[in-house]
Scaffold this motif. Structure first.
Motif, PDB file in Angstrom:
ATOM      1  N   GLU A   1       0.837  -1.201   0.000  1.00 53.40           N
ATOM      2  CA  GLU A   1       0.000   0.000   0.000  1.00 53.40           C
ATOM      3  C   GLU A   1       0.873   1.251   0.000  1.00 53.40           C
ATOM      4  O   GLU A   1       0.600   2.220  -0.699  1.00 53.40           O
ATOM      5  CB  GLU A   1      -0.911   0.020   1.233  1.00 53.40           C
TER       6      GLU A   1
ATOM      7  N   GLN B   1       1.336   4.271  -2.768  1.00 53.18           N
ATOM      8  CA  GLN B   1       1.098   5.650  -2.352  1.00 53.18           C
ATOM      9  C   GLN B   1       2.299   6.543  -2.677  1.00 53.18           C
ATOM     10  O   GLN B   1       2.154   7.658  -3.180  1.00 53.18           O
ATOM     11  CB  GLN B   1       0.816   5.651  -0.849  1.00 53.18           C
TER      12      GLN B   1
ATOM     13  N   GLN C   1      -4.149  -9.233  -2.144  1.00 53.69           N
ATOM     14  CA  GLN C   1      -3.750  -7.896  -2.548  1.00 53.69           C
ATOM     15  C   GLN C   1      -4.886  -7.072  -3.136  1.00 53.69           C
ATOM     16  O   GLN C   1      -5.053  -5.914  -2.790  1.00 53.69           O
ATOM     17  CB  GLN C   1      -2.583  -7.985  -3.525  1.00 53.69           C
TER      18      GLN C   1
ATOM     19  N   ARG D   1      -7.283  -5.920  -0.421  1.00 52.37           N
ATOM     20  CA  ARG D   1      -6.709  -4.842   0.393  1.00 52.37           C
ATOM     21  C   ARG D   1      -6.767  -3.531  -0.361  1.00 52.37           C
ATOM     22  O   ARG D   1      -7.084  -2.483   0.207  1.00 52.37           O
ATOM     23  CB  ARG D   1      -5.261  -5.177   0.768  1.00 52.37           C
ATOM     24  N   PHE D   2      -6.472  -3.623  -1.633  1.00 51.12           N
ATOM     25  CA  PHE D   2      -6.468  -2.434  -2.477  1.00 51.12           C
ATOM     26  C   PHE D   2      -7.877  -1.840  -2.564  1.00 51.12           C
ATOM     27  O   PHE D   2      -8.074  -0.638  -2.394  1.00 51.12           O
ATOM     28  CB  PHE D   2      -5.937  -2.830  -3.856  1.00 51.12           C
TER      29      PHE D   2
ATOM     30  N   LEU E   1      -9.072  -0.313   0.841  1.00 48.52           N
ATOM     31  CA  LEU E   1      -8.409   0.958   1.130  1.00 48.52           C
ATOM     32  C   LEU E   1      -8.964   2.071   0.236  1.00 48.52           C
ATOM     33  O   LEU E   1      -9.159   3.199   0.676  1.00 48.52           O
ATOM     34  CB  LEU E   1      -6.898   0.805   0.931  1.00 48.52           C
ATOM     35  N   ASN E   2      -9.242   1.713  -0.999  1.00 46.83           N
ATOM     36  CA  ASN E   2      -9.802   2.686  -1.932  1.00 46.83           C
ATOM     37  C   ASN E   2     -11.189   3.133  -1.520  1.00 46.83           C
ATOM     38  O   ASN E   2     -11.514   4.315  -1.581  1.00 46.83           O
ATOM     39  CB  ASN E   2      -9.889   2.059  -3.326  1.00 46.83           C
TER      40      ASN E   2
ATOM     41  N   THR F   1      -1.494  -1.829   8.432  1.00 44.20           N
ATOM     42  CA  THR F   1      -1.731  -0.649   7.622  1.00 44.20           C
ATOM     43  C   THR F   1      -1.397   0.652   8.323  1.00 44.20           C
ATOM     44  O   THR F   1      -1.590   1.712   7.752  1.00 44.20           O
ATOM     45  CB  THR F   1      -3.215  -0.600   7.242  1.00 44.20           C
TER      46      THR F   1
ATOM     47  N   ILE G   1       0.546   5.156   5.842  1.00 46.14           N
ATOM     48  CA  ILE G   1      -0.583   5.348   4.941  1.00 46.14           C
ATOM     49  C   ILE G   1      -1.240   6.723   5.142  1.00 46.14           C
ATOM     50  O   ILE G   1      -1.518   7.133   6.263  1.00 46.14           O
ATOM     51  CB  ILE G   1      -1.612   4.202   5.119  1.00 46.14           C
TER      52      ILE G   1
END
Ligand code: ADP
Ligand code: MG
Length: 408
Positions: free
Chosen positions: A85, A89, A280, A283-284, A287-288, A304, A308
């Motif tokens: 992540e 970023q 993955q 998680r992506f 988070l989005n 996390t 972040i």
């Protein structure tokens, strides 16, 4: 001093203006000149103070200039980070600040297919952001060449030099040219790690902002004493009283994360979880969804917490106290980022009081106590939808019983 007055390329200045960055933050002001000078830097500054741009701006500028005068091939800078992540970023920050420059940035990490990453690497890039494991795999298979590296950056440096990563890092350092610029950035560091860091740099410039308080001044943090079994009621109340605000909740384990999620869903609160057990793409996506506000409540483990940067997280809740002292700083540091202010509340049970004491020793001061009056405490539990549902059920049951007894 404003960014306009810096001797950096106009492309970068334009991008910074588009981002709304007018003046450098303290850490940017202090580190950019040294980095541009080619010096090694060990920089410690609190969470959310703009460490990424502190290294991205000078690195992009240097490589951009270099590429104007020479046609140099090969990766010139690597940034090592602990999570995928964070790799994404930071790559995003490089791409935004480096837009229309000659600098090409790419990131690689494990848990996804290697072939597309290899194909992209072959096209030629200047800055590579990576988690150490995948980077090492690519190097040892001959897909990644580190012999042209001029700058090595460790973000979340103390974590990168700690037990879980140090072997990978040491293995990778063997592939790097001896003459290079090394930069360490972190919000926390301890003596042991500091020594290790010094052994990897050459006459470093040490920059430390507000070393007395590791918690960012933008974070108002306090502790509330709540029984373990009552924590869910207090989270429910917090969420209901702060509709439309982003709340990030930290728990100790993946199992706990799912359990808290279930408890919230039972009382009609929508939420998502983020932890190491998810693949993955999950998680992506999670988070989005949290980043763009589709979901307001996110329940996460410490995975996390590091680095972040999610816009507008107004509350951080330590539903469980963190295992490691420095994780307290990283968790509460997910709010109050940039110029924003944020609130962090720790739910501390009787059993967790020794952990709190240890955190306070680490911080060097006692955490402010949020007093909850007994009446308000009881009210929080009584008014929970969970309990109301139970009452309704009880009332119904009683009703039924009455009817039954009447019939008899
Ligand atoms: P850190 O790594 O220190 O925790 P980040 O680099 O993730 O912090 O930056 C935190 C936030 O501050 C980001 O949202 C970023 O866009 C913002 N920021 C960084 N530099 C500036 C600046 N000079 N002016 C305004 N905002 C900034
Ligand atoms: Mg950071």
């Amino acid at each position: 001093m404003k960014f306009e007055d810096y001797r950096i390329s106009p492309e970068i200045k334009r991008n910074l203006a588009l981002l709304g960055f007018k003046k450098p933050t303290d850490i940017q002001f202090k580190s950019i000149p040294h980095i541009l000078n080619g010096e090694d830097v060990l920089a410690i500054a609190q969470t959310g103070t703009g460490k990424t741009a502190a290294f991205a701006i000078p690195v992009i500028d240097m490589i951009h200039h270099q590429k104007k005068s020479t046609r140099s091939e090969g990766i010139k800078c690597i940034v090592m980070v602990p999570t995928r992540e964070l790799a994404l970023q930071i790559a995003d920050v490089f791409n935004t600040i480096g837009k229309h420059s000659r600098v090409k940035t790419f990131c690689v990490f494990g848990g996804v297919e290697q072939d597309p990453q290899i194909a992209r690497l072959e096209k030629g890039i200047d800055v590579l952001i990576a988690t150490p494991g995948r980077m090492f795999d690519l190097v040892s298979q001959g897909h990644l060449h580190l012999d042209q590296i001029q700058i090595v950056i460790l973000d979340e440096a103390d974590h990168m030099l700690d037990l879980g990563f140090i072997k990978d890092i040491r293995d990778l350092i063997k592939f790097l040219p001896k003459r290079r610029q090394t930069l360490f950035f972190s919000a926390t560091i301890d003596e042991k790690i500091k020594e290790l860091a010094y052994s990897l740099v050459h006459k470093p410039i040490r920059i430390q902002i507000s070393p007395k308080n590791p918690v960012s001044k933008n974070v108002d943090h306090s502790v509330a004493f709540i029984k373990m079994d009552d924590k869910r009621f207090f989270l429910e109340r917090l969420v209901n009283e702060n509709k439309d605000t982003k709340i990030l909740v930290f728990v100790r384990t993946k199992v706990r994360a799912e359990r808290v999620k279930n408890a919230m869903e039972r009382v009609g609160i929508k939420c998502m979880t983020l932890h190491g057990d998810k693949d993955q793409s999950d998680r992506f996506n999670v988070l989005n969804a949290f980043r763009n506000g589709e979901v307001k409540l996110l329940i996460a483990t410490d995975v996390t917490a590091r680095g972040i940067d999610i816009p507008d997280v107004e509350f951080v809740v330590n539903y469980d106290m963190p295992d490691k002292d420095e994780n307290y700083v990283h968790r509460v540091g997910r709010t109050g980022r940039g110029t924003k202010r944020g609130i962090a509340i720790s739910f501390c049970s009787e059993e967790e009081k020794p952990v709190l004491a240890q955190i306070e020793e680490y911080l060097g001061y006692p955490v402010k106590i949020l007093e909850i009056e007994k009446e308000s405490y009881d009210e929080t539990i009584d008014f929970s939808s969970a309990n109301q549902a139970d009452w309704r059920k009880l009332l119904k049951d009683e009703e039924k019983n009455k009817k039954k007894s009447r019939k008899k």
